[in-house]
Design a protein around this motif. Structure first.
Motif, short mmCIF file in Angstrom:
data_model
loop_
_atom_site.label_atom_id
_atom_site.label_comp_id
_atom_site.label_asym_id
_atom_site.label_seq_id
_atom_site.Cartn_x
_atom_site.Cartn_y
_atom_site.Cartn_z
N THR A 41 0.85 -1.18 0.00
CA THR A 41 0.00 0.00 0.00
C THR A 41 0.89 1.23 0.00
OG1 THR A 41 -1.69 -1.17 1.25
CG2 THR A 41 -1.80 1.24 1.26
N LEU A 42 0.79 2.02 -1.05
CA LEU A 42 1.55 3.26 -1.14
C LEU A 42 0.70 4.36 -0.50
CD1 LEU A 42 4.09 4.70 -2.17
CD2 LEU A 42 2.84 5.12 -4.30
N MET A 57 9.72 11.96 -0.34
CA MET A 57 9.22 11.39 0.91
C MET A 57 8.22 10.31 0.54
SD MET A 57 9.03 14.92 3.16
CE MET A 57 7.77 14.28 4.18
N ILE A 58 8.41 9.11 1.11
CA ILE A 58 7.60 7.95 0.77
C ILE A 58 7.13 7.27 2.04
CG2 ILE A 58 7.57 5.71 -0.41
CD1 ILE A 58 10.42 7.91 -1.21
N TYR A 59 5.89 6.82 2.04
CA TYR A 59 5.37 5.96 3.10
C TYR A 59 4.77 4.75 2.40
CZ TYR A 59 3.19 4.62 7.54
OH TYR A 59 2.83 3.96 8.70
N PHE A 60 5.32 3.57 2.66
CA PHE A 60 4.94 2.35 1.96
C PHE A 60 4.74 1.23 2.96
CE2 PHE A 60 6.12 -1.57 -0.43
CZ PHE A 60 5.19 -1.50 -1.46
N GLU A 61 3.63 0.48 2.82
CA GLU A 61 3.34 -0.67 3.68
C GLU A 61 3.44 -1.94 2.84
OE1 GLU A 61 -0.56 0.20 5.09
OE2 GLU A 61 0.12 1.87 6.34
N VAL A 62 4.32 -2.86 3.21
CA VAL A 62 4.52 -4.12 2.49
C VAL A 62 3.34 -5.05 2.76
CG1 VAL A 62 6.02 -6.13 2.24
CG2 VAL A 62 7.02 -3.88 2.67
N VAL A 127 12.54 -7.41 5.36
CA VAL A 127 11.24 -6.91 5.76
C VAL A 127 10.26 -8.08 5.76
CG1 VAL A 127 11.59 -4.56 4.91
CG2 VAL A 127 10.65 -6.27 3.38
N VAL A 128 9.08 -7.86 6.30
CA VAL A 128 8.04 -8.89 6.33
C VAL A 128 6.72 -8.26 5.87
CG1 VAL A 128 9.12 -10.21 8.20
CG2 VAL A 128 7.49 -8.39 8.75
N ASN A 129 5.75 -9.10 5.55
CA ASN A 129 4.43 -8.55 5.25
C ASN A 129 3.94 -7.79 6.48
OD1 ASN A 129 4.26 -9.56 2.64
ND2 ASN A 129 3.42 -11.52 3.33
N GLY A 130 3.49 -6.58 6.27
CA GLY A 130 3.09 -5.71 7.38
C GLY A 130 4.16 -4.69 7.75
N SER A 131 5.37 -4.82 7.20
CA SER A 131 6.41 -3.82 7.47
C SER A 131 5.99 -2.47 6.89
CB SER A 131 7.75 -4.22 6.85
OG SER A 131 8.31 -5.32 7.52
N GLU A 132 6.30 -1.40 7.62
CA GLU A 132 6.01 -0.05 7.15
C GLU A 132 7.33 0.69 6.97
OE1 GLU A 132 3.04 1.90 9.56
OE2 GLU A 132 1.98 0.02 9.86
N LEU A 133 7.48 1.37 5.84
CA LEU A 133 8.72 2.06 5.50
C LEU A 133 8.43 3.54 5.31
CD1 LEU A 133 9.81 -0.43 2.70
CD2 LEU A 133 10.32 -0.58 5.14
N MET A 134 9.11 4.38 6.07
CA MET A 134 9.01 5.83 5.92
C MET A 134 10.37 6.31 5.46
SD MET A 134 6.92 5.64 9.37
CE MET A 134 7.57 3.99 9.41
N ILE A 135 10.43 6.85 4.25
CA ILE A 135 11.70 7.13 3.58
C ILE A 135 11.78 8.60 3.20
CG2 ILE A 135 13.09 6.55 1.55
CD1 ILE A 135 11.40 3.86 1.48
N SER A 136 12.95 9.18 3.40
CA SER A 136 13.22 10.55 2.96
C SER A 136 14.59 10.55 2.30
CB SER A 136 13.20 11.50 4.16
OG SER A 136 13.55 12.80 3.74
#
Length: 142
Positions: A41-42, A57-62, A127-136
């Motif tokens: 989910t982006l 800036m990115i917020y992505f949920e695996v 990472v695993v399913n459910g990991s959340e990544l906040m990237i800058s």
């Protein structure tokens, strides 16, 4: 002048003209260490480009990971040949040993995600399913 904002003095000089400013969104592609796309989910992926300087800036949920390793992500603009931008990543729900991660920029149209290790080859970030990544990331476009 060329229609931009002139900085630093009152007379026109091309070197002091800000004539390239852009804001937008894009859809980054995340790949695992087998070069397969990672579904998720982006939440957002925004950028600001001023001249050649780009900040993203990115917020992505695996949600659908094939092999457990995050390897690369595409950027909205190609980096300069030398790359070497700066980036940070904050994570939630990743395996505990994977908390020390780095973003590696080395030119091209994508970045790599590595584990930080002492005197050893860097590996892809787990990472695993459910990991959340906040990237800058801030880098110079080509």
């Amino acid at each position: 002048g060329g229609g931009g904002i002139v900085l630093g003095n009152t007379s026109y000089a091309a070197a002091n003209e800000l004539d390239d400013y852009e804001e937008g969104t894009w859809t980054p592609v995340f790949k695992d260490s087998n070069n397969s796309s990672i579904a998720g989910t982006l939440v957002n992926a925004i950028y600001t480009k001023i001249g050649r300087l780009v900040t993203v800036m990115i917020y992505f949920e695996v949600t659908n990971l094939q092999n457990g390793y995050l390897n690369t992500m595409t950027l909205p603009f190609t980096q300069t040949g030398s790359g070497r931008g700066a980036g940070s990543i904050t994570t939630y729900n990743v395996p505990i040993p994977e908390k020390n991660n780095a973003i590696y920029l080395n030119g091209g149209s994508k970045v790599a995600f590595w584990k930080l290790r002492d005197n050893a080859t860097s590996l892809s970030m787990q990472v695993v399913n459910g990991s959340e990544l906040m990237i800058s990331i801030t880098y110079m476009a080509a």
